[in-house]
Design a protein around this motif. Structure first.
Motif, PDB file in Angstrom:
ATOM      1  N   MET A  19       0.846  -1.195   0.000  1.00 18.88           N
ATOM      2  CA  MET A  19       0.000   0.000   0.000  1.00 18.88           C
ATOM      3  C   MET A  19       0.887   1.254   0.000  1.00 18.88           C
ATOM      4  N   GLU A  20       0.623   2.132  -0.915  1.00 19.04           N
ATOM      5  CA  GLU A  20       1.421   3.346  -0.985  1.00 19.04           C
ATOM      6  C   GLU A  20       0.729   4.455  -0.194  1.00 19.04           C
ATOM      7  N   TRP A  21       1.504   5.122   0.608  1.00 18.87           N
ATOM      8  CA  TRP A  21       0.946   6.209   1.408  1.00 18.87           C
ATOM      9  C   TRP A  21       1.058   7.519   0.627  1.00 18.87           C
ATOM     10  N   THR A  22       0.149   7.708  -0.301  1.00 20.82           N
ATOM     11  CA  THR A  22       0.106   8.972  -1.048  1.00 20.82           C
ATOM     12  C   THR A  22      -0.300  10.093  -0.096  1.00 20.82           C
ATOM     13  N   ARG A  23      -0.011  11.320  -0.509  1.00 19.10           N
ATOM     14  CA  ARG A  23      -0.436  12.474   0.290  1.00 19.10           C
ATOM     15  C   ARG A  23      -1.949  12.450   0.488  1.00 19.10           C
ATOM     16  N   GLU A  24      -2.656  12.115  -0.568  1.00 16.00           N
ATOM     17  CA  GLU A  24      -4.122  12.093  -0.495  1.00 16.00           C
ATOM     18  C   GLU A  24      -4.594  11.102   0.564  1.00 16.00           C
ATOM     19  N   LYS A  25      -3.920   9.954   0.594  1.00 16.91           N
ATOM     20  CA  LYS A  25      -4.327   8.930   1.549  1.00 16.91           C
ATOM     21  C   LYS A  25      -4.003   9.358   2.983  1.00 16.91           C
ATOM     22  N   ARG A  26      -2.840   9.949   3.160  1.00 15.28           N
ATOM     23  CA  ARG A  26      -2.453  10.354   4.519  1.00 15.28           C
ATOM     24  C   ARG A  26      -3.368  11.444   5.086  1.00 15.28           C
ATOM     25  N   TYR A  27      -3.935  12.247   4.203  1.00 12.83           N
ATOM     26  CA  TYR A  27      -4.784  13.352   4.666  1.00 12.83           C
ATOM     27  C   TYR A  27      -6.274  13.087   4.461  1.00 12.83           C
ATOM     28  N   LEU A  28      -6.606  11.827   4.190  1.00 11.40           N
ATOM     29  CA  LEU A  28      -8.013  11.451   4.073  1.00 11.40           C
ATOM     30  C   LEU A  28      -8.709  11.715   5.419  1.00 11.40           C
ATOM     31  N   PRO A  29      -9.879  12.363   5.403  1.00 12.71           N
ATOM     32  CA  PRO A  29     -10.591  12.564   6.685  1.00 12.71           C
ATOM     33  C   PRO A  29     -10.887  11.228   7.358  1.00 12.71           C
ATOM     34  N   TYR A  30     -10.892  11.233   8.700  1.00 18.22           N
ATOM     35  CA  TYR A  30     -11.163  10.000   9.453  1.00 18.22           C
ATOM     36  C   TYR A  30     -12.519   9.403   9.050  1.00 18.22           C
ATOM     37  N   SER A  31     -13.443  10.259   8.657  1.00 22.39           N
ATOM     38  CA  SER A  31     -14.781   9.787   8.286  1.00 22.39           C
ATOM     39  C   SER A  31     -14.770   9.004   6.977  1.00 22.39           C
ATOM     40  N   LYS A  32     -13.674   9.104   6.231  1.00 23.98           N
ATOM     41  CA  LYS A  32     -13.589   8.361   4.962  1.00 23.98           C
ATOM     42  C   LYS A  32     -12.931   6.994   5.134  1.00 23.98           C
ATOM     43  N   TRP A  33     -12.391   6.733   6.315  1.00 19.45           N
ATOM     44  CA  TRP A  33     -11.897   5.387   6.615  1.00 19.45           C
ATOM     45  C   TRP A  33     -13.050   4.564   7.152  1.00 19.45           C
ATOM     46  N   ASP A  34     -12.986   3.250   6.979  1.00 15.69           N
ATOM     47  CA  ASP A  34     -14.094   2.446   7.489  1.00 15.69           C
ATOM     48  C   ASP A  34     -13.730   1.854   8.850  1.00 15.69           C
ATOM     49  N   ALA A  35     -14.761   1.610   9.622  1.00 20.41           N
ATOM     50  CA  ALA A  35     -14.588   1.193  11.019  1.00 20.41           C
ATOM     51  C   ALA A  35     -13.968  -0.197  11.135  1.00 20.41           C
ATOM     52  N   GLU A  36     -14.246  -1.078  10.191  1.00 22.08           N
ATOM     53  CA  GLU A  36     -13.661  -2.411  10.265  1.00 22.08           C
ATOM     54  C   GLU A  36     -12.139  -2.330  10.122  1.00 22.08           C
ATOM     55  N   THR A  37     -11.687  -1.498   9.206  1.00 24.00           N
ATOM     56  CA  THR A  37     -10.240  -1.297   9.050  1.00 24.00           C
ATOM     57  C   THR A  37      -9.632  -0.802  10.356  1.00 24.00           C
ATOM     58  N   LEU A  38     -10.298   0.151  10.997  1.00 25.55           N
ATOM     59  CA  LEU A  38      -9.773   0.674  12.264  1.00 25.55           C
ATOM     60  C   LEU A  38      -9.748  -0.407  13.340  1.00 25.55           C
ATOM     61  N   LEU A  39     -10.815  -1.198  13.450  1.00 25.71           N
ATOM     62  CA  LEU A  39     -10.849  -2.279  14.449  1.00 25.71           C
ATOM     63  C   LEU A  39      -9.744  -3.299  14.172  1.00 25.71           C
ATOM     64  N   ASP A  40      -9.503  -3.588  12.896  1.00 30.85           N
ATOM     65  CA  ASP A  40      -8.413  -4.517  12.548  1.00 30.85           C
ATOM     66  C   ASP A  40      -7.052  -3.922  12.918  1.00 30.85           C
ATOM     67  N   LEU A  41      -6.869  -2.633  12.658  1.00 30.87           N
ATOM     68  CA  LEU A  41      -5.597  -1.983  13.016  1.00 30.87           C
ATOM     69  C   LEU A  41      -5.405  -1.969  14.530  1.00 30.87           C
ATOM     70  N   GLN A  42      -6.484  -1.740  15.265  1.00 38.44           N
ATOM     71  CA  GLN A  42      -6.390  -1.737  16.734  1.00 38.44           C
ATOM     72  C   GLN A  42      -6.004  -3.125  17.238  1.00 38.44           C
TER      73      GLN A  42
END
Lengths: 485, 485
Positions: free
Chosen positions: A1-24
């Motif tokens: 996965m490439e961390w483009t500028r766009e991706k790094r500055y994506l609003p938290y609301s544009k990430w999905d909750a399952e991804t966050l739970l998996d990262l946690q």
């Protein structure tokens, strides 16, 4: 996965909750995760922020990017404690949710004022051409942890570049001062810029704190001023500091000056000392200090460095905070000691008089060692059975030398900046070490806090042998350390 | 916000991460949040699952719906501990990510088998007409916490309705048995259904455990069988149990039977006792118990009830787990005691000989009281200054009665099922109480665990007075309790 500028500055609301739970879950399950130090719930943590006392408890926040081990869109995550050791994670507190902090709620400080916690921090704003404006923001946190009334207080004045951040709010004789890291436009040197206000609304620049004639690198980050035993201690990170001014090994240093006093109006230190490194180890940066209501000075650091990759980046999380240290001055020298409550984490005291200290230390312990005078050898921590891999503490109490060496300590970190750190001890004297290990973090307090060596290391998690390489005259005590989170 | 079916079953990937971070912060900041009991990181928790010992540590999971205080799409969240008191939150572990558990990874158990943790649980599946199939699923967790190889083991046989769930996996003389809660199709009565397997793959039904001639309500949930001091204890929740068979007060009871032994092949208990309530308080349900490798039986409960709303629903989170209790048998009676490590949470021991015990107890404490024989009165916990609001413990050691009364304890819960719970004590004898308070949770151990009263209560968080209503002959000790998470 490439961390483009766009991706790094994506609003938290544009990430999905399952991804966050998996990262946690991924961060929590890592064998390198710390369990008695503040660590990421997910993603990357950096600077401690808002270290303060409010509503009967200590508070600290950290800079957080929740979605990966990169410096993306930053927010503040809030922790509370009554003893500076057992912390409750109160979660996301300062979000990048206004225009002025739309590209990151960056670092800052906090102070109890009129029954609320006043937060002062840098809002990172970038326009469509990615041109940055650093807004200095004030906000108020109530007793329920709710942050509101964000207001832009000031931005960089004409003579300062976009590098203008990390305000520390201080009250002195009814006047509020803020000190900020700054880079001047003319010379592109680092400075500590002093501002003042009577009402926290109207602010005016007082001027750069006089740090002597030598340039303090190209930028100063995270300046802090605290009072310690009648002295004034200035802690700051002079990026790009010429090593002829003060020597250091890490990519960027975290340094301090002790002065007799500070003259705020003339932005001058009275009788300042030379620069000293705050930590003799590897990864300490962005230390934040404050004076508690009883006057005691406490400090906490980011254990992690800018522009540096760590092995857990592959697990999508990185870094942690140090333990809180109490600051005192003894014989004119800054002393950093664990807070008394750290002792409440000790379990199962065990005297360790022999060469072999533990076959399976378990990754979470304090080891107190007094090594006699005229001893030379190596203490292996987190070692495998043939000692080919370990974190090494080399000592020579005849010559007076102590070295923390992570060259054989598994996965390597920042090797371009050296794999060992050496400090000087009194010659032909015993040395006392309090070694705190928390999985991939080591903090060594030398001679009751005269010097501290901190670092991350990434040996194989199952390798938990502790031994001297040879018979060594010493006294030792070993404790398991309790989990706090 | 209306919790439509569609919303409750929305995949976690369709929720946004900012909402989840906000929910996590809201749950953490609640003054009703527990801090030394397992509690929701966000949303709703219910049954403990997979309580086990594996890879040198204790493990427990809980049923979680992360997005609100409702019974939505369920998953398992994982916790690990070496002492059953200090837990590390390892996050989301069993997700509803296959067809068979697409409508919820429901409750189940765990057992270390061949260096992995075997998880056996109910996958909730509903078709397009919302018709449910309960799949019993096996899965394997490795030492890194990774769950894989989910396999459907069996579903409800023809004579059992869709109400067929909560398998407990047990090994006995090289044979694996699973017991499940079940409702038969013919009578619609509750049963404990016994299954067996030699390889964990092929399973056959043994039959309903003989629980006597009286019907066990319309459904049994969460059956558990553990060995305790040479006896067999069966713990289960007979929903809709006729109160003439065994009296209880909550909407659904959590009960147990003690037997001399179990005859697995004939699915019979040898010399079973009558039914007893496991807890004499308000909110205990879905208790899960297991035998540790040394044979010790431990139990942990959901503190929360099905079909019941709680005041924190308004804060988008609900419920918690009880502390772990060690089970023993004394004089034929089941005894539940705190595990020894609970004492490591005690801070600042204080003798409390007077009527007034604490003016500001702080919401997180253990109070040990021995009230002398022939005393009558009321102990007010979490009281305001005029005692008009408090959680009341009424005692009469002459008659031998103890009542936990939450009628004046702020926001009310399940009042249709009564606002007090009374138990019988030996007459004219002193009574010893160990009262654990964790903000909105109280657990009272009576006479070293002969009886336990557990309940949630929702007084004003700042009201922290503890006092007897009148001079009472007693000895008492008060400790603050440390935060674990």
């Amino acid at each position: 996965m490439e961390w483009t500028r766009e991706k790094r500055y994506l609003p938290y609301s544009k990430w999905d909750a399952e991804t966050l739970l998996d990262l946690q879950a991924q961060a929590a399950n890592s064998p390198y995760q710390m369990h008695y130090h503040l660590h990421p719930t997910s993603g990357l943590v950096n600077d401690p922020n808002g270290f303060s006392f409010f509503n009967g408890a200590y508070h600290v926040f950290y800079q957080s990017y929740p979605f990966g081990a990169v410096h993306g869109l930053k927010s503040w995550v809030h922790f509370k404690s009554t003893d500076l050791v057992h912390w409750i994670n109160l979660g996301l507190a300062v979000k990048p949710d206004t225009m002025a902090d739309s590209h990151g709620a960056y670092s800052g400080s906090a102070k109890e004022i009129n029954d609320k916690l006043f937060l002062m921090y840098t809002g990172n704003y970038r326009d469509e051409n990615w041109v940055r404006t650093p807004y200095q923001i004030g906000a108020w946190m109530d007793k329920n942890g709710k942050v509101s009334d964000k207001t832009v207080l000031f931005k960089n004045p004409d003579h300062i570049t976009e590098h203008f951040r990390d305000p520390q709010i201080i009250e002195e004789n009814g006047i509020y001062y803020a000190i900020l890291g700054a880079q001047d436009k003319a010379e592109k040197h680092g400075h500590i810029d002093v501002w003042k206000s009577l009402d926290l609304k109207d602010w005016e620049e007082v001027g750069f704190l006089d740090l002597g004639s030598e340039p303090m690198g190209y930028m100063i980050e995270c300046p802090n001023i605290v009072k310690v035993d009648g002295k004034v201690v200035v802690i700051f990170c002079p990026q790009g500091l010429d090593k002829r001014i003060a020597d250091y090994d890490d990519i960027y240093p975290d340094m301090y000056i002790i002065a007799d006093d500070i003259d705020w109006e003339n932005h001058k230190l009275i009788n300042p000392s030379p620069l000293h490194n705050l930590d003799e180890g590897f990864d300490v940066y962005a230390t934040q200090a404050f004076n508690a209501p009883d006057g005691t000075a406490y400090a906490i650091s980011w254990v992690g460095l800018p522009d540096t990759t760590y092995p857990t980046d592959d697990e999508n999380w990185a870094n942690c905070l140090s333990q809180v240290k109490k600051l005192t001055i003894r014989d004119g020298q800054l002393i950093q000691t664990p807070v008394p409550s750290m002792k409440t984490l000790r379990r199962g005291e065990e005297k360790v008089p022999n060469k072999l200290i533990q076959t399976n230390a378990g990754g979470q312990y304090e080891l107190e060692l007094t090594i006699a005078a005229n001893q030379m050898g190596t203490l292996h921590l987190a070692a495998n059975s043939d000692l080919s891999q370990s974190l090494q503490v080399k000592f020579d109490t005849t010559k007076g030398q102590l070295t923390l060496d992570r060259k054989q300590a598994g996965k390597q970190v920042a090797v371009d900046y050296g794999t060992s750190r050496t400090l000087t001890l009194p010659k032909q004297e015993a040395v006392k070490l309090n070694i705190f290990v928390d999985h991939s973090l080591v903090e060594i307090f030398v001679n009751d806090g005269e010097q501290v060596l901190t670092g991350r290391f990434f040996t194989e998690p199952q390798d938990q042998l502790i031994t001297f390489d040879q018979e060594t005259e010493h006294e030792g005590t070993f404790w398991k350390m309790e989990t706090i989170l």
